[in-house]
Design a protein around this motif. Structure first.
Motif, PDB file in Angstrom:
ATOM      1  N   GLU A  52       1.036  -1.395  -0.038  1.00  0.00           N
ATOM      2  CA  GLU A  52      -0.171   0.088   0.041  1.00  0.00           C
ATOM      3  C   GLU A  52       0.934   1.055  -0.528  1.00  0.00           C
ATOM      4  N   ILE A  53       2.510   1.146   0.453  1.00  0.00           N
ATOM      5  CA  ILE A  53       3.380   2.204   0.200  1.00  0.00           C
ATOM      6  C   ILE A  53       3.708   2.676  -0.551  1.00  0.00           C
ATOM      7  N   LEU A  54       3.962   1.166  -1.667  1.00  0.00           N
ATOM      8  CA  LEU A  54       5.102   0.742  -2.592  1.00  0.00           C
ATOM      9  C   LEU A  54       4.128   1.579  -3.672  1.00  0.00           C
ATOM     10  N   ALA A  55       2.742   1.295  -3.735  1.00  0.00           N
ATOM     11  CA  ALA A  55       2.127   1.382  -5.000  1.00  0.00           C
ATOM     12  C   ALA A  55       2.052   2.930  -5.512  1.00  0.00           C
ATOM     13  N   PRO A  56       1.301   3.906  -4.374  1.00  0.00           N
ATOM     14  CA  PRO A  56       1.397   5.656  -4.880  1.00  0.00           C
ATOM     15  C   PRO A  56       2.511   5.391  -4.865  1.00  0.00           C
ATOM     16  N   LEU A  57       3.572   5.289  -4.734  1.00  0.00           N
ATOM     17  CA  LEU A  57       5.134   5.467  -5.291  1.00  0.00           C
ATOM     18  C   LEU A  57       5.835   5.234  -6.845  1.00  0.00           C
ATOM     19  N   ASP A  58       4.824   4.250  -7.696  1.00  0.00           N
ATOM     20  CA  ASP A  58       5.025   3.815  -8.440  1.00  0.00           C
ATOM     21  C   ASP A  58       6.402   2.470  -8.177  1.00  0.00           C
ATOM     22  N   ILE A  59       6.066   2.359  -7.543  1.00  0.00           N
ATOM     23  CA  ILE A  59       7.688   1.230  -6.729  1.00  0.00           C
ATOM     24  C   ILE A  59       6.520  -0.336  -7.523  1.00  0.00           C
ATOM     25  N   THR A  60       7.238  -1.044  -8.468  1.00  0.00           N
ATOM     26  CA  THR A  60       6.094  -2.298  -8.690  1.00  0.00           C
ATOM     27  C   THR A  60       7.367  -3.335  -9.464  1.00  0.00           C
ATOM     28  N   PRO A  61       8.443  -3.664  -8.479  1.00  0.00           N
ATOM     29  CA  PRO A  61       9.056  -4.372  -8.267  1.00  0.00           C
ATOM     30  C   PRO A  61       8.640  -5.124  -7.416  1.00  0.00           C
ATOM     31  N   ILE A  62       7.920  -5.763  -7.068  1.00  0.00           N
ATOM     32  CA  ILE A  62       7.485  -6.611  -5.823  1.00  0.00           C
ATOM     33  C   ILE A  62       7.195  -8.274  -6.436  1.00  0.00           C
ATOM     34  N   ARG A  63       8.313  -9.687  -5.726  1.00  0.00           N
ATOM     35  CA  ARG A  63       8.020  -9.919  -6.473  1.00  0.00           C
ATOM     36  C   ARG A  63       7.404 -10.943  -5.729  1.00  0.00           C
ATOM     37  N   GLY A  64       7.163 -10.871  -4.528  1.00  0.00           N
ATOM     38  CA  GLY A  64       6.728 -12.155  -3.723  1.00  0.00           C
ATOM     39  C   GLY A  64       5.544 -11.564  -2.304  1.00  0.00           C
ATOM     40  N   GLU A  65       4.850 -11.488  -1.965  1.00  0.00           N
ATOM     41  CA  GLU A  65       4.593 -11.026  -0.535  1.00  0.00           C
ATOM     42  C   GLU A  65       3.266 -11.844   0.380  1.00  0.00           C
ATOM     43  N   THR A  66       3.490 -11.846   1.472  1.00  0.00           N
ATOM     44  CA  THR A  66       2.448 -12.649   2.545  1.00  0.00           C
ATOM     45  C   THR A  66       1.157 -12.225   2.148  1.00  0.00           C
ATOM     46  N   THR A  67       0.353 -13.608   2.743  1.00  0.00           N
ATOM     47  CA  THR A  67      -0.901 -12.567   2.815  1.00  0.00           C
ATOM     48  C   THR A  67      -1.257 -12.569   3.879  1.00  0.00           C
ATOM     49  N   GLY A  68      -2.438 -12.318   3.720  1.00  0.00           N
ATOM     50  CA  GLY A  68      -2.789 -12.217   5.571  1.00  0.00           C
ATOM     51  C   GLY A  68      -3.318 -13.080   6.403  1.00  0.00           C
ATOM     52  N   GLN A  69      -3.784 -13.914   5.894  1.00  0.00           N
ATOM     53  CA  GLN A  69      -4.619 -14.882   6.682  1.00  0.00           C
ATOM     54  C   GLN A  69      -3.897 -16.378   5.874  1.00  0.00           C
ATOM     55  N   THR A  70      -3.438 -17.479   7.451  1.00  0.00           N
ATOM     56  CA  THR A  70      -3.079 -18.652   7.399  1.00  0.00           C
ATOM     57  C   THR A  70      -3.977 -20.237   5.990  1.00  0.00           C
ATOM     58  N   GLY A  71      -3.591 -20.756   5.752  1.00  0.00           N
ATOM     59  CA  GLY A  71      -3.733 -21.455   5.028  1.00  0.00           C
ATOM     60  C   GLY A  71      -3.980 -21.298   3.660  1.00  0.00           C
ATOM     61  N   SER A  72      -4.100 -19.762   3.177  1.00  0.00           N
ATOM     62  CA  SER A  72      -4.186 -18.855   2.408  1.00  0.00           C
ATOM     63  C   SER A  72      -3.693 -18.217   1.138  1.00  0.00           C
ATOM     64  N   GLN A  73      -4.056 -18.328   0.289  1.00  0.00           N
ATOM     65  CA  GLN A  73      -3.106 -17.792  -1.260  1.00  0.00           C
ATOM     66  C   GLN A  73      -3.574 -16.706  -1.613  1.00  0.00           C
ATOM     67  N   ASP A  74      -4.391 -16.127  -1.140  1.00  0.00           N
ATOM     68  CA  ASP A  74      -5.467 -14.462  -1.912  1.00  0.00           C
ATOM     69  C   ASP A  74      -4.372 -14.170  -1.092  1.00  0.00           C
ATOM     70  N   PHE A  75      -4.155 -12.740  -1.717  1.00  0.00           N
ATOM     71  CA  PHE A  75      -3.834 -11.436  -1.273  1.00  0.00           C
ATOM     72  C   PHE A  75      -4.697 -10.387  -0.340  1.00  0.00           C
ATOM     73  N   SER A  76      -4.373  -9.413  -0.266  1.00  0.00           N
ATOM     74  CA  SER A  76      -5.594  -8.226   0.297  1.00  0.00           C
ATOM     75  C   SER A  76      -6.417  -8.180  -0.622  1.00  0.00           C
ATOM     76  N   THR A  77      -7.523  -7.333  -0.911  1.00  0.00           N
ATOM     77  CA  THR A  77      -8.385  -7.030  -1.817  1.00  0.00           C
ATOM     78  C   THR A  77      -7.357  -5.649  -1.939  1.00  0.00           C
ATOM     79  N   LEU A  78      -6.977  -5.333  -2.069  1.00  0.00           N
ATOM     80  CA  LEU A  78      -6.299  -3.840  -2.479  1.00  0.00           C
ATOM     81  C   LEU A  78      -5.119  -4.320  -2.668  1.00  0.00           C
ATOM     82  N   PHE A  79      -4.429  -4.632  -2.502  1.00  0.00           N
ATOM     83  CA  PHE A  79      -2.913  -6.277  -2.709  1.00  0.00           C
ATOM     84  C   PHE A  79      -3.521  -6.362  -3.948  1.00  0.00           C
ATOM     85  N   LYS A  80      -4.238  -6.588  -4.630  1.00  0.00           N
ATOM     86  CA  LYS A  80      -4.810  -7.450  -5.747  1.00  0.00           C
ATOM     87  C   LYS A  80      -4.782  -6.117  -6.688  1.00  0.00           C
TER      88      LYS A  80
END
Length: 133
Positions: A52-80
């Motif tokens: 959420e911090i990097l996106a408005p700054l146009d920093i998008t070289p993200i390769r990997g991110e954690t999810t907010g829930q155990t056992g889920s492969q889904d990212f937060s709605t805002l992140f997606k």
């Protein structure tokens, strides 16, 4: 200090001259010092708030991110929404990130929170790791 690093990359990312304008930095943390010698192009984030911090700054070289829930492969709605056109890989639940998956992604920077300070040494062996408490 960490946010100064973000802003400098973000301003330069728009012109695609990141590596030409980046200057080496030392980031002093409560628990370590991190030397950044080049602009990051492959970031793994261990807390969705970084996205959420990097996106408005146009920093998008993200390769990997954690999810907010155990056992889920889904990212937060805002992140997606912010990274829908990027190929971001899940590195597990933020309470228990998958270190092997992080290694596979070959990051050049890992952004973490102090909540996972116990993983700092392991993460630092993978790539420069910056976090806050």
């Amino acid at each position: 200090m960490l946010f100064v690093y973000y802003i400098m990359i973000g301003q330069n990312a728009k012109s695609n001259n990141i590596s030409q304008t980046f200057k080496e930095k030392t980031i002093v943390l409560d628990f370590d010092r991190v030397e950044l010698k080049k602009a990051s192009k492959h970031i793994v984030i261990l807390d969705h708030l970084y996205g959420e911090i990097l996106a408005p700054l146009d920093i998008t070289p993200i390769r990997g991110e954690t999810t907010g829930q155990t056992g889920s492969q889904d990212f937060s709605t805002l992140f997606k929404k912010q990274y829908k056109d990027k190929k971001v890989i899940s590195v597990g639940w933020q309470e228990n990130p998958d270190l092997e998956k992080i290694v596979e992604l070959e990051p050049d920077l890992i952004l973490m929170t102090g909540e996972r300070k116990d993983l700092y040494e392991d993460l630092s062996e993978i790539a420069p790791t910056v976090g806050y408490l």
